[in-house]
Every structure is written in C-alpha cells, then in structure tokens.
Design a protein around this motif. Sequence first.
Motif, mmCIF file in Angstrom:
data_model
loop_
_atom_site.group_PDB
_atom_site.id
_atom_site.type_symbol
_atom_site.label_atom_id
_atom_site.label_comp_id
_atom_site.label_asym_id
_atom_site.label_seq_id
_atom_site.Cartn_x
_atom_site.Cartn_y
_atom_site.Cartn_z
ATOM 1 N N GLU A 127 -22.079 16.251 24.370
ATOM 2 C CA GLU A 127 -21.795 17.493 25.108
ATOM 3 C C GLU A 127 -22.680 17.674 26.331
ATOM 4 O OE1 GLU A 127 -19.098 19.084 24.127
ATOM 5 O OE2 GLU A 127 -19.012 17.560 22.560
ATOM 6 N N SER A 136 -22.858 17.237 18.115
ATOM 7 C CA SER A 136 -21.497 17.369 17.600
ATOM 8 C C SER A 136 -21.136 16.147 16.766
ATOM 9 C CB SER A 136 -20.538 17.508 18.783
ATOM 10 O OG SER A 136 -19.208 17.263 18.392
ATOM 11 N N GLN A 165 -18.149 15.102 16.661
ATOM 12 C CA GLN A 165 -16.846 14.694 17.199
ATOM 13 C C GLN A 165 -16.660 13.206 17.486
ATOM 14 O OE1 GLN A 165 -15.605 16.632 20.862
ATOM 15 N NE2 GLN A 165 -14.448 14.773 21.316
ATOM 16 N N ARG A 219 -28.894 22.088 19.815
ATOM 17 C CA ARG A 219 -28.764 22.270 21.265
ATOM 18 C C ARG A 219 -30.090 22.792 21.807
ATOM 19 N NH1 ARG A 219 -22.895 22.525 22.505
ATOM 20 N NH2 ARG A 219 -22.104 21.311 20.750
ATOM 21 N N LEU A 263 -28.332 29.492 19.484
ATOM 22 C CA LEU A 263 -29.368 28.982 18.591
ATOM 23 C C LEU A 263 -29.691 27.555 19.014
ATOM 24 C CD1 LEU A 263 -27.786 30.122 15.202
ATOM 25 C CD2 LEU A 263 -29.992 30.929 16.075
ATOM 26 N N GLU A 279 -16.311 21.541 12.493
ATOM 27 C CA GLU A 279 -15.481 20.768 13.421
ATOM 28 C C GLU A 279 -14.293 20.145 12.692
ATOM 29 O OE1 GLU A 279 -17.770 18.691 16.777
ATOM 30 O OE2 GLU A 279 -19.257 18.786 15.191
ATOM 31 N N GLU A 309 -17.031 33.214 23.468
ATOM 32 C CA GLU A 309 -16.627 31.885 22.996
ATOM 33 C C GLU A 309 -17.088 31.610 21.562
ATOM 34 O OE1 GLU A 309 -18.114 28.424 25.173
ATOM 35 O OE2 GLU A 309 -17.646 27.261 23.370
ATOM 36 N N THR A 310 -16.133 31.282 20.718
ATOM 37 C CA THR A 310 -16.443 30.997 19.320
ATOM 38 C C THR A 310 -15.974 29.600 18.925
ATOM 39 O OG1 THR A 310 -16.382 33.333 18.806
ATOM 40 C CG2 THR A 310 -16.130 31.875 16.947
ATOM 41 N N ARG A 315 -7.952 14.697 23.324
ATOM 42 C CA ARG A 315 -8.909 13.686 23.761
ATOM 43 C C ARG A 315 -8.211 12.598 24.565
ATOM 44 N NH1 ARG A 315 -12.234 17.510 21.612
ATOM 45 N NH2 ARG A 315 -12.462 17.350 19.353
HETATM 46 O O1 4AD Z 1 -17.961 23.953 22.952
HETATM 47 P P1 4AD Z 1 -18.852 23.035 22.175
HETATM 48 O O2 4AD Z 1 -20.041 22.500 22.863
HETATM 49 O O3 4AD Z 1 -17.901 21.849 21.706
HETATM 50 C C1 4AD Z 1 -18.282 20.727 21.059
HETATM 51 O O4 4AD Z 1 -19.372 20.451 20.658
HETATM 52 C C2 4AD Z 1 -17.102 19.845 20.721
HETATM 53 N N1 4AD Z 1 -17.578 18.486 20.522
HETATM 54 C C3 4AD Z 1 -16.431 20.378 19.492
HETATM 55 C C4 4AD Z 1 -15.249 19.573 19.098
HETATM 56 O O5 4AD Z 1 -14.263 19.551 19.826
HETATM 57 N N2 4AD Z 1 -15.314 18.921 17.950
HETATM 58 O O6 4AD Z 1 -19.305 23.751 20.841
HETATM 59 C C5 4AD Z 1 -18.357 24.269 19.935
HETATM 60 C C6 4AD Z 1 -18.753 25.645 19.467
HETATM 61 C C7 4AD Z 1 -18.826 26.691 20.569
HETATM 62 O O7 4AD Z 1 -17.570 27.222 20.861
HETATM 63 C C8 4AD Z 1 -19.761 27.722 19.959
HETATM 64 O O8 4AD Z 1 -19.075 28.591 19.086
HETATM 65 C C9 4AD Z 1 -20.696 26.875 19.137
HETATM 66 O O9 4AD Z 1 -20.072 25.619 18.942
HETATM 67 N N3 4AD Z 1 -21.965 26.677 19.852
HETATM 68 C C10 4AD Z 1 -23.110 27.329 19.546
HETATM 69 N N4 4AD Z 1 -23.395 28.261 18.609
HETATM 70 C C11 4AD Z 1 -24.653 28.729 18.551
HETATM 71 N N5 4AD Z 1 -25.657 28.315 19.357
HETATM 72 C C12 4AD Z 1 -25.415 27.388 20.318
HETATM 73 N N6 4AD Z 1 -26.411 26.970 21.092
HETATM 74 C C13 4AD Z 1 -24.092 26.846 20.433
HETATM 75 N N7 4AD Z 1 -23.522 25.930 21.239
HETATM 76 C C14 4AD Z 1 -22.231 25.840 20.871
#
Ligand code: 4AD
Length: 429
Positions: A169, A189, A191, A212, A222, A229, A352-353, A359
């Motif tokens: 990411e 992730s 993924q 993160r 956080l 996922e 955003e949730t 892909r």
């Molecule tokens: O949008 P993100 O970065 O997507 C991915 O990591 C993809 N690889 C997921 C996938 O397609 N399999 O993160 C997904 C979700 C976000 O929408 C958010 O809800 C949560 O993870 N998220 C966090 N929650 C809490 N603290 C953080 N620092 C977060 N970063 C992302």
Amino acid sequence: MKKEIEYKEISAVLDKSLEGKTVHIHGWVYRKRDQKEMVFIIVRDSSDIIQAVVKKESVSKKVWEDALKISMESSCTLTGKIREDKRAPTGFELQAEDLEIVGLAERFPITKDLSEEFLREVRHLWLRSRKMTLVLEVRSAVFEAIHKFYAERGYFEVQSPSFTSAASEGGSTLFEVKYFDRKAYLTQSWQLYAEAMIFALEKIYCIAPSFRAEKSRTRRHLAEYWHHEMETAWMSFEDLLKFEEELIVFVAHYVAKKCARQLKELGRDTKELLELKTPFARMKYAEAIKRLGKKSGYDLTDEDERKLVADVGKPVFLTHFLREMKAFYMKVDPKDKKVVLAADLLIPGVGETTGGSSRIEDSKELEDSLKLFKLKKEDYAWYMDLRKFGSVPHAGFGLGVERLVMWLTKAEHIFDTIPFPRAMDRLTP
Ligand code: 4AD
C-alpha cells in the motif's frame, strides 16, 4: 469429599424463580456505600451487576469487618439469598450471609471526570469500565458476524505472513524492522499473498493485524489495526460492491440483534442498524470533488468524507479514482484509462471504512504499472508470476474492523474500539 461450590454468573441470579434461594457469586466491587448497620456492595462480573447488602446483625464479626474493609475493585466471593427489589440497580438484591475478600484492591486510581489522556495511561485498568466492557462485547460480536457471513458462503479463512519484503500500500506507511541481517517490513495487507492463494481456494478471507506507520494523529488511524480482507477469483467490480454491502448489512443486523443491550447502554440507537439495507449509494470520484468544489487530483480529507456521506444520508461507495492516487495493483477502467476500478466505502460518522478494487490480471499491464509507480520489478517477482500461470479476473477489499466498530458503537475515537491501541504517540500499556 467436600462439595465444590457452584458459582453462578450474576446475570443468572437476577431471576425471580430464585427468590429466597441461596446462591454463590464472584466478581469485583463496582460501587460501595457504608451505613451504620449496613453495607451496600454492588458487585460486577462480565455478565452484569447486582447489589449485595451486608447487615451487621445477620453476619459474623469477620464478615462485617471485611464488608467495612473491602475497597473498590477488590475481588470477592459472596453467598446469600436472592430477593427481588425494584429499588436495586438491576431489580434484585443479594442478602449476604458470607463474604470473602479474594484480592483486596489498593486505592483505585480511576475516579470520575478524568481526562481521556489519563484513561489511556491506565488502559490496563480502564478496560474494566462499563463503557470499555460493552464496546469489547460488541467488537467480539463483529468478529463472530464476519466469520459467520463467510462460513455461510463457502469461503476459506487463510493467513499470510506478518513479515514482508515489499510494500503493498505504498512506502510512506511502512514499518521497517530488522530481520536477521536484512531489512523487512510489517505487513500492510494480506492482499498480495491472497492473490496467490485464490488460484487454489478461489474464495478466501482473513481477519488479521495490519501495520501502518501513520504519522497523522487523527481519530480514525491506528499504527496496528485489525484488517478484515477478502479476495475472490472470477469476481467483477460490480459484484465486489454488492458483496461488500451485503457484508456490512449482515454485520449491522447481527450485532444490532445480538448486542441490543450493550448498544442501548452505550446510547446507540439500533434503528439505523436494523433498517440498513442494500443497495448503498455509489458516487464517482469526479462527482465527489465537484460537490466539494475541488480540482481533479484533490485527496479527500477525513472531514470531506464525513460531509459527503452525511449529505448522501447512507453509506456510499466512492469509485473510479484517478489511477495515480491509488495502488499499483488496481485495474484500469477499460472505458476510461485515467481511472481505476476501485471503491472506498464511506460510512456515516466515520468516513472510509473499506477499500477495494478489481486487480490487474495481465502480466504486461502489471509490469507497466510497477514502472509507473516507480516500484522495483525484482521486489514483486513472485507477484508478477501469478499473471503468467492461468491468470483470472479477480477482486477484493479490506475493511478496518475498528472503524466498523466506531460506527456500530458511535465511538468518538478509534482508540475506544480496541483494548490496547497502538499509534504514533501510544505504545504503552
Ligand atoms: O484502503 P486500504 O489501505 O486497502 C488495502 O490495504 C487493500 N490491500 C485492501 C484489499 O483490497 N485487500 O485499507 C483498507 C481499510 C481502510 O478502508 C480502512 O478502513 C482500514 O483498512 N485502515 C485503517 N484503519 C485504522 N488505522 C489505519 N491506519 C488504517 N489504514 C487503513
């Protein structure tokens, strides 16, 4: 042989049919009030609370002295008769015959009106508060609901490593760690590994920690969060959105029913959850920035997201982002090469949730994308391989479990949804 004492959960003794019967309970002192000839002790366990009354005239000298001595948060066992009493906090009273102090507590540092910062410092003790207990019960039901949803749909739960050699990411939020004599990163992730596993299992999911290195102090970030996922072979972009909204509705209904008592006590009206239904709204990125009066390329803030979803009045998928704003693995929209088939789900009050996408499935396209994002081909060699051996269209998404819990419990801050939050300025307790 001495008969074992049968301790009952407090919720189980709040029962009319036990009127006049002797029961044994154990728990912690939640509140206490001394009178001249009587001590009222409210005891809590994980199930509920009950008021116990210790009368000087009805107990031994030792029990009376212990009743006077026992302090807030001491652990104890109590034996006594159950009596219905409308004035008691949970409608019943335990008339104590015996009291044993198991662990006498020192002066408990948590009293009324303390700052959020102090409560975070003593998180190991604050976890026993009514509020945290209720939220953690809801959190547990969310995990339960997610597993149930997938079990009903024939999905497999699979895991991936937490140590990784490359980013999925983007590099800005990577945690670097020493890995023997090399560098490694904590996973952002599941993924990329999931994309390898769909060739065997096709329909898979996980719930695992993601890391993160977020430098921002916001109420929804956080450094370590629980990431649900999903990845599915043969899934189209439209089916991905339908799947996500079905999951959210399922979890909302499940939790609203299972945790009705907890949500009520947290002041959360369950009507919104029970009435939630598909389809959610959909809005393209171009439309969103127009509404916000911004130029193309503008990155929405948390506040923008909350405003948008409040205007729409229900959860909304924000789709078709500019390619350069998103991740390297996302599929370009065949109808408009500037944008990708990606969607962020915005939820009321949180923003955003979830984040998901179709892909890239073509080997050459993926190679071009790595170049465009200035990523080293060598770092993604095995991932590139996946496009060379029977590639298929596929899609998936990630959901921040704590963000979902924020919405379900109406928590003000993401720290209130996880037992021991980790963030830039929080590593203890
Ligand atoms: O949008 P993100 O970065 O997507 C991915 O990591 C993809 N690889 C997921 C996938 O397609 N399999 O993160 C997904 C979700 C976000 O929408 C958010 O809800 C949560 O993870 N998220 C966090 N929650 C809490 N603290 C953080 N620092 C977060 N970063 C992302």
